[in-house]
Design a protein around this motif. Structure first.
Motif, short mmCIF file in Angstrom:
data_model
loop_
_atom_site.label_atom_id
_atom_site.label_comp_id
_atom_site.label_asym_id
_atom_site.label_seq_id
_atom_site.Cartn_x
_atom_site.Cartn_y
_atom_site.Cartn_z
N GLU A 86 33.21 34.81 46.58
CA GLU A 86 33.75 35.19 45.40
C GLU A 86 34.40 34.20 44.71
OE1 GLU A 86 34.15 38.95 47.92
OE2 GLU A 86 34.35 36.86 48.37
N SER A 87 34.47 34.06 43.46
CA SER A 87 35.19 32.79 42.71
C SER A 87 36.84 33.12 43.11
CB SER A 87 35.04 32.93 41.32
OG SER A 87 36.23 32.44 40.45
N MET A 88 37.64 32.05 43.32
CA MET A 88 38.97 32.15 43.62
C MET A 88 39.64 32.79 42.38
SD MET A 88 41.25 31.49 45.96
CE MET A 88 40.42 30.50 47.23
N ASP A 89 39.38 31.95 41.40
CA ASP A 89 40.11 32.50 40.07
C ASP A 89 39.83 33.90 39.75
OD1 ASP A 89 40.72 30.10 39.47
OD2 ASP A 89 39.14 29.52 38.21
N LEU A 91 39.25 36.18 42.18
CA LEU A 91 40.05 37.02 43.10
C LEU A 91 41.53 37.05 42.82
CD1 LEU A 91 38.62 35.73 46.57
CD2 LEU A 91 38.20 37.91 45.44
N GLU A 92 42.00 35.92 42.49
CA GLU A 92 43.65 35.79 42.02
C GLU A 92 43.71 36.78 40.83
OE1 GLU A 92 45.02 31.92 41.83
OE2 GLU A 92 44.83 31.67 43.84
N SER A 152 46.93 35.78 54.61
CA SER A 152 46.60 34.47 53.83
C SER A 152 46.64 33.24 54.60
CB SER A 152 47.58 34.42 52.58
OG SER A 152 48.96 33.89 53.07
N LEU A 157 44.17 31.25 52.48
CA LEU A 157 43.82 31.57 51.45
C LEU A 157 45.04 31.86 50.50
CD1 LEU A 157 40.88 34.31 51.66
CD2 LEU A 157 40.61 31.97 50.61
N THR A 158 45.14 31.81 49.26
CA THR A 158 46.37 32.19 48.65
C THR A 158 46.77 33.60 48.70
OG1 THR A 158 45.38 32.81 46.39
CG2 THR A 158 45.92 30.35 46.93
N LYS A 160 47.48 35.71 46.64
CA LYS A 160 47.02 36.21 45.55
C LYS A 160 45.55 36.56 45.56
CE LYS A 160 49.55 35.33 41.13
NZ LYS A 160 49.65 34.75 40.04
N ALA A 161 44.93 35.65 46.36
CA ALA A 161 43.40 35.83 46.67
C ALA A 161 43.14 36.88 47.53
CB ALA A 161 42.68 34.47 47.06
N GLY A 164 43.28 40.19 45.95
CA GLY A 164 41.92 40.25 45.32
C GLY A 164 40.79 40.78 46.16
#
Length: 263
Positions: A86-89, A91-92, A152, A157-158, A160-161, A164
């Protein structure tokens, strides 16, 4: 673990075998692979037991080993669909929609033992239809209660991700079960009792699941969150019964630890 008890691989296995086996089962969603994964986890732990300095951290240490061994297993299998990235953006962004559901005062549906086993097996099998990262996040957080921040760190991963991924995992499973499972809605077409004959041949059931698409994607059909269905879905997952490795597993790992040539 008693601080006066010498730290040995035997004591670690005795105390944590069920935990690691159940983590392995949730990650792999396959009983046979779960035994292999748990076995590799304890063999790796045995090889590195001298590195343990804090006995209070053994559980998290074993969990990290298990997750890393699972990743290695997936890489060896080269299952591209499960590694769908998945795209990180994105996901966040999705992480902003994650909401912790209120506890659901639900009474366990009283069903025959064979139906309950089928239901639990179906719920576990459908986690295999999540992407790899979604499955790991869902297993760690919603099945084992590990915090978003710790997850995380484990997955690098962040937060936020991770939120997501958890949001997508919940939505994908909720979307599927809301439209199919009679435990979500009695008017749904899938009735566990209709599968009992198929379950006499385990391979038939597994083949039916394999025929479904490689991974779930709630966005394809424009699914909108149903809070009641979501709470029911999480209730069943969080209450999947704990399982114990077979006696053959204990016998095999004992042989491997004391006689590596037996592998």
């Amino acid at each position: 673990m008693d601080n006066n008890t010498p730290l040995t691989i035997e004591s670690i296995i005795t105390q944590y075998a069920s935990y690691i086996y159940n983590l392995s089962l949730k990650l792999s969603a396959n009983p046979d692979k779960a035994e292999d994964l748990a076995q590799e986890t304890f063999i790796k732990a045995w090889a590195n037991i001298s590195a343990v300095k804090n006995e209070d951290a053994i559980k998290s240490w074993l969990r990290t080993i298990c997750i890393n061994e699972f990743r290695m297993m997936i890489r060896k299998e080269k299952r591209g669909a499960m590694g769908y990235a998945e795209s990180m953006d994105e996901l966040e962004h999705d992480g902003e929609f994650l909401v912790d559901p209120r506890p659901l005062p639900i009474d366990e549906v009283q069903v025959a033992e064979e139906v309950a086993k089928l239901r639990d097996g179906c719920f576990l099998a459908m986690t295999r239809k999540l992407t790899l990262n979604q499955r790991m996040v869902f297993s760690l957080i919603d099945m084992f209660g590990i915090s978003i921040n710790e997850t995380s760190q484990i997955l690098d991963l962040t937060p936020k991700a991770v939120k997501g991924l958890l949001y997508r995992a919940r939505m994908n499973l909720e979307s599927f079960f809301n439209d199919h499972c009679s435990f979500m809605d009695i008017h749904n077409p899938c009735q566990c009792t209709a599968w009992i004959e198929f379950m006499k041949d385990r391979n038939t059931f597994q083949e039916k699941l394999r025929q479904k698409k490689a991974y779930l994607d709630y966005q394809e059909k424009g699914y909108v969150h149903n809070p009641e269905a979501g709470r029911k879905m999480l209730y069943y997952y969080r209450n999947l019964p704990e399982q114990r490795p077979s006696q053959e597993w204990f016998d095999k790992i004992a042989a491997l630890l004391y006689d590596p040539s037996s592998s």
